[in-house]
Design a protein around this motif. Structure first.
Motif, PDB file in Angstrom:
ATOM      1  N   LEU A   1      10.745  -3.784  -5.642  1.00  0.00           N
ATOM      2  CA  LEU A   1      11.619  -4.519  -6.429  1.00  0.00           C
ATOM      3  C   LEU A   1      11.864  -2.955  -6.530  1.00  0.00           C
ATOM      4  N   ARG A   2      11.344  -2.006  -6.993  1.00  0.00           N
ATOM      5  CA  ARG A   2      11.351  -1.164  -6.910  1.00  0.00           C
ATOM      6  C   ARG A   2      11.072   0.682  -6.473  1.00  0.00           C
ATOM      7  N   TYR A   3      10.890   0.338  -4.931  1.00  0.00           N
ATOM      8  CA  TYR A   3      12.106   1.124  -3.944  1.00  0.00           C
ATOM      9  C   TYR A   3      13.983   0.882  -3.989  1.00  0.00           C
ATOM     10  N   ALA A   4      13.641   0.017  -4.569  1.00  0.00           N
ATOM     11  CA  ALA A   4      15.176   0.336  -4.807  1.00  0.00           C
ATOM     12  C   ALA A   4      15.915   1.138  -5.263  1.00  0.00           C
ATOM     13  N   SER A   5      14.919   1.708  -6.990  1.00  0.00           N
ATOM     14  CA  SER A   5      15.702   2.806  -7.932  1.00  0.00           C
ATOM     15  C   SER A   5      13.844   3.312  -7.851  1.00  0.00           C
ATOM     16  N   PRO A   6      13.900   3.703  -7.185  1.00  0.00           N
ATOM     17  CA  PRO A   6      12.802   5.022  -7.575  1.00  0.00           C
ATOM     18  C   PRO A   6      11.788   5.293  -8.476  1.00  0.00           C
ATOM     19  N   ASN A   7      13.044   6.114  -8.840  1.00  0.00           N
ATOM     20  CA  ASN A   7      13.101   7.080  -9.942  1.00  0.00           C
ATOM     21  C   ASN A   7      13.389   6.403 -11.344  1.00  0.00           C
ATOM     22  N   TYR A   8      14.299   5.338 -11.778  1.00  0.00           N
ATOM     23  CA  TYR A   8      14.493   4.899 -12.363  1.00  0.00           C
ATOM     24  C   TYR A   8      13.916   4.561 -13.805  1.00  0.00           C
ATOM     25  N   SER A   9      13.878   5.962 -14.623  1.00  0.00           N
ATOM     26  CA  SER A   9      13.158   5.564 -16.189  1.00  0.00           C
ATOM     27  C   SER A   9      13.639   4.200 -17.191  1.00  0.00           C
ATOM     28  N   GLU A  10      14.433   3.734 -16.640  1.00  0.00           N
ATOM     29  CA  GLU A  10      15.118   3.303 -18.034  1.00  0.00           C
ATOM     30  C   GLU A  10      14.898   1.670 -17.490  1.00  0.00           C
TER      31      GLU A  10
ATOM     32  N   GLY B   1       6.591  10.453  12.988  1.00  0.00           N
ATOM     33  CA  GLY B   1       7.870  10.492  13.244  1.00  0.00           C
ATOM     34  C   GLY B   1       9.188   9.636  12.650  1.00  0.00           C
ATOM     35  N   PRO B   2       8.200   9.042  11.041  1.00  0.00           N
ATOM     36  CA  PRO B   2       9.048   7.680  11.017  1.00  0.00           C
ATOM     37  C   PRO B   2      10.226   7.403  10.284  1.00  0.00           C
ATOM     38  N   MET B   3      11.301   6.817   9.312  1.00  0.00           N
ATOM     39  CA  MET B   3      12.462   6.703   9.401  1.00  0.00           C
ATOM     40  C   MET B   3      12.385   6.462   7.505  1.00  0.00           C
ATOM     41  N   TYR B   4      11.681   6.498   7.066  1.00  0.00           N
ATOM     42  CA  TYR B   4      11.340   6.731   5.592  1.00  0.00           C
ATOM     43  C   TYR B   4      12.652   8.024   5.349  1.00  0.00           C
ATOM     44  N   ASP B   5      12.332   7.578   3.718  1.00  0.00           N
ATOM     45  CA  ASP B   5      13.275   7.964   2.832  1.00  0.00           C
ATOM     46  C   ASP B   5      12.102   8.288   1.947  1.00  0.00           C
ATOM     47  N   TRP B   6      11.321   9.447   1.769  1.00  0.00           N
ATOM     48  CA  TRP B   6      10.626   9.699   0.878  1.00  0.00           C
ATOM     49  C   TRP B   6      10.674   9.832  -0.181  1.00  0.00           C
ATOM     50  N   ASP B   7      12.193  10.127  -0.686  1.00  0.00           N
ATOM     51  CA  ASP B   7      12.585  10.601  -2.418  1.00  0.00           C
ATOM     52  C   ASP B   7      12.291   9.204  -2.768  1.00  0.00           C
ATOM     53  N   ARG B   8      11.962   8.211  -1.937  1.00  0.00           N
ATOM     54  CA  ARG B   8      11.774   6.309  -2.472  1.00  0.00           C
ATOM     55  C   ARG B   8      10.667   6.571  -2.810  1.00  0.00           C
ATOM     56  N   GLU B   9       9.624   6.992  -2.550  1.00  0.00           N
ATOM     57  CA  GLU B   9       8.282   7.133  -2.242  1.00  0.00           C
ATOM     58  C   GLU B   9       7.910   6.164  -3.745  1.00  0.00           C
ATOM     59  N   VAL B  10       6.658   5.393  -3.918  1.00  0.00           N
ATOM     60  CA  VAL B  10       5.585   4.806  -4.861  1.00  0.00           C
ATOM     61  C   VAL B  10       4.595   4.879  -5.087  1.00  0.00           C
TER      62      VAL B  10
ATOM     63  N   GLU C   1       4.854   6.636 -13.881  1.00  0.00           N
ATOM     64  CA  GLU C   1       6.120   6.029 -14.144  1.00  0.00           C
ATOM     65  C   GLU C   1       6.201   4.507 -13.708  1.00  0.00           C
ATOM     66  N   TYR C   2       5.535   4.350 -12.504  1.00  0.00           N
ATOM     67  CA  TYR C   2       4.987   3.382 -12.616  1.00  0.00           C
ATOM     68  C   TYR C   2       4.352   1.877 -12.777  1.00  0.00           C
ATOM     69  N   TYR C   3       3.444   2.295 -13.278  1.00  0.00           N
ATOM     70  CA  TYR C   3       2.349   1.579 -13.989  1.00  0.00           C
ATOM     71  C   TYR C   3       3.179   0.680 -15.129  1.00  0.00           C
ATOM     72  N   LYS C   4       3.210   1.900 -16.033  1.00  0.00           N
ATOM     73  CA  LYS C   4       4.146   1.417 -17.270  1.00  0.00           C
ATOM     74  C   LYS C   4       5.051   0.392 -16.977  1.00  0.00           C
TER      75      LYS C   4
END
Length: 820
Positions: A511-520, A121-130, A136-139
């Motif tokens: 640093l990635r958690y701040a914008s985990p889905n950012y592709s630019e 029951g944690p307060m994670y926002d799973w949309d920000r998962e890394v 998308e990450y290791y790039k």
RNA sequence: GCCGAAGUGGCGGAAUGGUAGACGCGGCGGUCUCAAAAACCGUUGAGGUAACACUCGUGCGAGUUCGACUCUCGCCUUCGGCACCA
């Protein structure tokens, strides 16, 4: 479960499912950048997806979640993300053992662990998962590598690496425990290979500056020791007589004040000058010694209790300060990797040199005299400061002063220079493994080493590689991967086949958690600036010098690339302890793993959370005890029970004393619980909540207060419980007739006046021993207290026949009568 | 060897100069029950007493203080970290 666990009287499974679903549907834990509240970034170290989550993970995650929830209720916009450190050797080994692809092994584990984590029951926002093993990450690992390469922070060098002959693979430094492979306990050997490095040593000096962060002292100390700064002098001994290209032996010393006492010079056996300086008749002895040293393991070489050995090269150098001809030796206690790989031997003032000199019958010359020294031979090396003797024009000086003046003298005569040495080496990031980020470099016969173009990233890790361990990267035999075209000239060329150390992934994930889905880009500049640096980081102490140091380096390097503006990744750090079971840290191989799922099924997530946090101070960890969980279950049961007292039972006309007492306790509880959670003292926070609950559970309390008062008290209880037991408190909050979530409520405030006692127990001591306890008003004056105390028969008994010398009065607390 | 942290009931721990053992686990006794579990009530550092009183008690030994688990010095033990870094 080994002993009887009691059952809960509340339907924990129904409540947990209900609220986890509702929180999800209402996006309760969605984190928005655009929020007027001040931000708070609460981060806990992300897990390696090894398979099953055990209570050790819960211990770390619950403590962080409580703190994040508390900050949220205090009015902060809280980012408390979760992700997975998904690359690494375990996945590869599992793949080899079970014939599953590392990717599917890892992703299956992540899916299971995500569910297990969610059951907390944690307060994670799973949309920000890394998830670091995804392109998308290791790039962006590759992108950082290229930036570092461009700025001379990444370079390639021929270097020795740790090699496990049994696993047939290179090991990371951190996987070598006392010179042996962490997995199979085989003694690690060395190989020389071309490797990629990050130039962390460039930041050695800045990394020593810990003033911009609030970290535990012991972590700071460990980092300082790891960096290992030492200031000294590189001093040159003349060898021109041998007609070599090299005209001098450069030694490094922190004790230049002892330079007049040098009676021999020792080279590391691997030193390149060993061969040219070996005389013909010493050739055999020297090569025997060098071979023996090469064969002995790292552990053997570094054992401090080992006998110091060496061999004379048959050649001499000249100390330019004295003109003395000094024998040159080799000895394996000299490390080729530290300083210059050459040491000046001063047996009178260095323990190792003393032993060495005794063994090989070399002269011992005292140049720093101990106080009152009579010129006799020393029994052991004298290490402290003293008076310079036998030191030419520096005689008579204190050696501390001598150190400074001799260094100046050497520099002005061009005999050496003052330098700083660090024990820390550059960070070797090459790994000859499959399951990691490919290093984005290409080797072209025409152009040399060429970086992949940024627009061609990511260099994808091929899925169809053969990853059996051969000693070479599995990618090297993957033709389609290896063969490419030169980014510069377009001719056929070969890719780098090594992958990156997984610590690269964790060096910037925050640093990635701040914008985990950012592709630019690796991170969205504005989002990263909003959330970073991390306000509170929590995790185990085992990462003291690896991950935490690497992350600090990454942030400083990224700052110097002009991408961020701050100097440190983690403002505050807190290390929680370890949960042990059957006397040892939980691990699969020991077979002492406690799976939270079993307990969650029986007593619910809130009970497990509460119990874990109640074991002891979070920073201490502690032993899991099956019967201990009963205490947590009983408390929550009690809260559930009192929350179901029929509202009609409450009397309309309250008893004012009871009301006052309960109000006082409420305010005291608010004060204590808030202060404790703030400082991660969860065990005492829960203790205070239990005391408060016990007061509310007092028999027939409903006859003494009315329902409104009751609701005021219990609703505050639910709010204070919310960070610790998020499901039950939410359910009871709703049952008490409140809307919205208890988790969005403001943390209750206390009133200091209402928290104050008006009746106290005045402790009366005679000569420091308690002789009476008298109930009195809180503002009782000294003279009144004195009077009451003297009237007390117990006090009289002990003062009888004695003369009262002195009376000490601590207002509102204590009176001590000194008599004899 | 060096550096750091810690040592308190049967157990986890609380109290950082002012009532040692909060809160909880476990135990013991009782209520309820045909019985058990759960729950509830009482009790639970050691010695001592009919009960009080009283004495002792925070790893050991000194010290500072009116008063020390708490501060100082010296030891012992345990756990971590570092360990030929010149």
């Amino acid at each position: 479960m080994t002993t009887k666990t009691i059952e809960t009287r509340f339907p924990h499974e129904i409540i947990e499912n209900k609220w986890q679903k509702r929180w999800r549907e209402s996006s309760l834990y969605k984190v928005e950048d655009n929020d007027p509240r001040p931000k708070w970034y609460e981060l806990t170290m992300y897990p390696y997806p090894s398979g099953d989550l055990h209570v050790g993970h819960w211990y770390a995650m619950t403590g962080a979640d409580i703190h994040a929830r508390f900050r949220n209720m205090q009015g902060y916009n809280v980012l408390h993300p979760m992700g997975f450190d998904a690359f690494g050797l375990n996945a590869e080994n599992a793949a080899i053992e079970r014939g599953i692809h590392p990717h599917s092994w890892t992703m299956d584990n992540i899916n299971r662990m995500r569910d297990q984590l969610a059951s907390m029951g944690p307060m994670y926002d799973w949309d920000r998962e890394v998830v670091t093993c995804l392109p998308e990450y290791y790039k962006w690992n590759q992108w950082f590598f290229l930036q570092f390469y461009k700025n001379d922070l990444a370079y390639r060098d021929f270097a020795p690496v740790n090699w496990c002959p049994s696993c047939v693979t290179v090991l990371a430094n951190e996987q070598v425990i006392d010179g042996a492979c962490e997995r199979c306990d085989t003694t690690v050997t060395h190989r020389d290979m071309n490797q990629w490095f990050f130039r962390i040593t460039k930041y050695a000096e800045e990394l020593l500056d810990q003033s911009k962060m609030d970290w535990p002292e012991r972590i700071n100390t460990m980092q300082t020791n790891w960096i290992g700064k030492s200031e000294g002098v590189e001093f040159k001994f003349d060898i021109t007589e041998y007609g070599l290209d090299t005209k001098s032996l450069v030694t490094f010393t922190t004790r230049i004040d002892t330079v007049y006492g040098v009676t021999f010079v020792v080279l590391a056996p691997e030193h390149p000058l060993v061969q040219p300086l070996t005389s013909t008749n010493q050739k055999e002895a020297v090569s025997d010694y060098v071979n023996k040293a090469r064969k002995s393991s790292e552990v053997e070489r570094l054992a401090t209790d080992r006998e110091k050995t060496g061999v004379f090269l048959g050649s001499y150098c000249v100390n330019p300060l004295t003109g003395d001809r000094i024998p040159i030796l080799i000895g394996d206690y000299v490390l080729n990797t530290y300083g210059t790989g050459i040491v000046m031997g001063v047996p009178a003032h260095d323990e190792r040199d003393f032993i060495f000199a005794k063994k090989y019958d070399l002269p011992i010359k005292v140049v720093v005299a101990p106080p009152g020294w009579d010129g006799s031979e020393l029994d052991e090396a004298y290490l402290s400061p003293g008076t310079q003797v036998n030191s030419s024009q520096f005689d008579g000086l204190n050696s501390t002063k001598g150190k400074q003046l001799i260094a100046e003298h050497i520099e002005s005569n061009d005999l050496g220079t003052r330098t700083v040495n660090y024990r820390m080496r550059d960070w070797l990031i090459s790994r000859q493994r499959y399951w990691g980020t490919p290093i984005p470099m290409v080797y072209c016969d025409a152009c040399g080493v060429v970086p992949v173009k940024e627009e061609d990233l990511p260099v994808l890790l091929p899925e169809d590689a053969e990853f059996l361990p051969t000693g070479e990267s599995p990618l090297a035999v993957h033709d389609k991967f290896v063969n490419t075209r030169c980014p510069d000239c377009g001719k056929p060329s070969k890719r780098e086949t090594d992958t990156m150390d997984t610590f690269v992934d964790s060096s910037w994930y925050f640093l990635r958690y701040a914008s985990p889905n950012y592709s630019e880009a690796a991170f969205h500049e504005k989002s990263a600036e909003l959330w970073n640096p991390v306000d509170q980081y929590t995790g185990g102490v085992e990462h003291a010098v690896m991950h935490l140091l690497y992350s600090r380096f990454f942030v400083k390097a990224t700052r110097d690339l002009g991408l961020i503006k701050y100097d440190e990744p983690f403002k505050r750090l807190f290390n929680q302890g370890t949960i042990i079971y059957k006397g040892a840290k939980m691990s699969k191989s020991r077979g002492n793993v406690i799976a939270p799922d079993d307990y969650v099924n029986v007593v619910g997530a809130d009970t497990v959370r509460t119990y874990l946090m109640f074991i002891g101070p979070w920073e201490q960890g502690g032993e899991w005890n099956d019967s201990g969980i009963n205490g947590a279950a009983r408390w929550l049961n009690k809260v559930w029970d009192i929350s179901h007292i029929d509202p009609k039972s409450f009397k309309g006309s309250p008893d004012s004393d009871t009301e006052k007492d309960l109000t006082r306790l409420l305010h005291k509880t608010i004060m204590r619980v808030g202060e404790d959670i703030e400082k991660f003292k969860y065990n005492t926070a829960i203790s205070s909540l239990m005391q408060f609950t016990n007061a509310l559970a007092e028999e027939k309390l409903f006859e003494k207060i009315n329902y409104d008062q009751w609701l005021g008290l219990t609703r505050n209880l639910y709010k204070m419980m919310a960070p610790i037991a998020p499901h039950l408190s939410e359910e009871l909050w709703e049952k008490s007739g409140m809307e919205s979530s208890v988790h969005t409520q403001e943390w209750p405030k206390y009133n200091e006046n209402l928290a104050k006692d008006d009746e106290i127990t005045l402790v009366v001591q005679v000569n420091g021993k308690v002789r009476a306890k008298i109930s009195a008003s809180v503002d009782i004056t000294e003279s009144d207290a004195n009077e009451i105390a003297m009237d007390d028969p117990g006090v009289q008994k002990h003062t009888q026949g004695l003369e009262i010398r002195k009376v000490i009065y601590v207002p509102g607390k204590l009176l001590n009568i000194v008599a004899n």
